[in-house]
Design a protein around this motif. Structure first.
Motif, PDB file in Angstrom:
ATOM      1  N   SER A  55      44.980  36.877  57.895  1.00 20.92           N
ATOM      2  CA  SER A  55      43.831  37.753  58.186  1.00 20.92           C
ATOM      3  C   SER A  55      43.927  39.047  57.384  1.00 20.92           C
ATOM      4  O   SER A  55      42.917  39.538  56.865  1.00 20.92           O
ATOM      5  CB  SER A  55      43.775  38.080  59.676  1.00 20.92           C
ATOM      6  N   ARG A  58      43.102  38.262  53.804  1.00 18.40           N
ATOM      7  CA  ARG A  58      41.662  38.033  53.658  1.00 18.40           C
ATOM      8  C   ARG A  58      40.909  39.361  53.598  1.00 18.40           C
ATOM      9  O   ARG A  58      39.952  39.513  52.837  1.00 18.40           O
ATOM     10  CB  ARG A  58      41.156  37.187  54.818  1.00 18.40           C
ATOM     11  N   GLN A  62      39.242  39.524  49.943  1.00 15.73           N
ATOM     12  CA  GLN A  62      38.080  38.664  50.171  1.00 15.73           C
ATOM     13  C   GLN A  62      37.130  38.636  48.978  1.00 15.73           C
ATOM     14  O   GLN A  62      36.329  37.724  48.835  1.00 15.73           O
ATOM     15  CB  GLN A  62      37.357  39.061  51.444  1.00 15.73           C
ATOM     16  N   THR A  63      37.217  39.623  48.106  1.00  9.62           N
ATOM     17  CA  THR A  63      36.458  39.588  46.856  1.00  9.62           C
ATOM     18  C   THR A  63      37.456  39.658  45.704  1.00  9.62           C
ATOM     19  O   THR A  63      38.631  39.926  45.903  1.00  9.62           O
ATOM     20  CB  THR A  63      35.483  40.775  46.747  1.00  9.62           C
TER      21      THR A  63
END
Length: 196
Positions: A55, A58, A62-63
């Motif tokens: 998590s 991420r 995440q990009t």
């Protein structure tokens, strides 16, 4: 004096807690093993840490854009775009993701997760085969290391920057005892033993 205080703080205050937590992370406890009872090792701490790390990864990855630079001045927009592209390339090319995962695990286990970024200049040697020039006005080739009747090998040396992104072991990071964060700490540093 500040360095001695920081080392003292790490060795006296933090080291025992870190060893205790690392023991639980490895599945060890201070409970005595009783003969005839189950010898199963419970790794709840490790399982909890490992469940949180994806998590965290991420959130930060995440990009494809890890860092982004902005400026209020319109003239600096191209410089900011180049800096953004360069930083993201360094992160992905030189092990930034691995360092992020290791630092996340260290921060959950040992209260400290530090990524050290360093750069060094490295000389790279490259060789290129070119046809041997012919004609009347032949200019001699520079850096020729080998020659045959119809080809020449040209050797070039160039200096490149090699980045290193690595997660520091928590026991090698020192910080002043009164610090609440790295930004306002009187002293923080990386301490390691090296061979001469």
């Amino acid at each position: 004096v500040a360095i001695d205080d920081a080392v003292d703080f790490r060795d006296s205050e933090l080291e025992n807690i870190r060893e205790y937590v690392d023991g639980y992370y490895q599945g060890k406890t201070s409970l005595k093993k009783i003969k005839g009872r189950s010898q199963v090792t419970v790794t709840k701490v490790r399982d909890a840490v490992k469940s949180v790390v994806p998590s965290l990864a991420r959130i930060f990855t995440q990009t494809d854009t890890i860092a982004e630079f902005y400026s209020d001045d319109e003239e600096d927009q191209q410089i900011c775009m180049d800096a953004t592209k360069y930083c993201n390339n360094v992160f992905h090319k030189y092990g930034g993701y691995k360092a992020l995962i290791e630092a996340s695990i260290n921060s959950l286990k040992a209260k400290v997760g530090v990524i050290k970024v360093s750069v060094e200049n490295k000389q790279v040697v490259s060789h290129r085969i070119t046809p041997k020039p012919t004609g009347e006005n032949v200019i001699p080739l520079v850096n020729v290391t080998e020659e045959s009747e119809d080809e020449s090998v040209i050797t070039q040396k160039r200096t490149i920057k090699v980045w290193r992104l690595e997660s520091l072991a928590p026991e090698s990071f020192i910080i002043s005892s009164d610090a609440t964060d790295v930004e306002h700490a009187r002293l923080c540093g990386h301490q390691e033993e090296k061979r001469i």
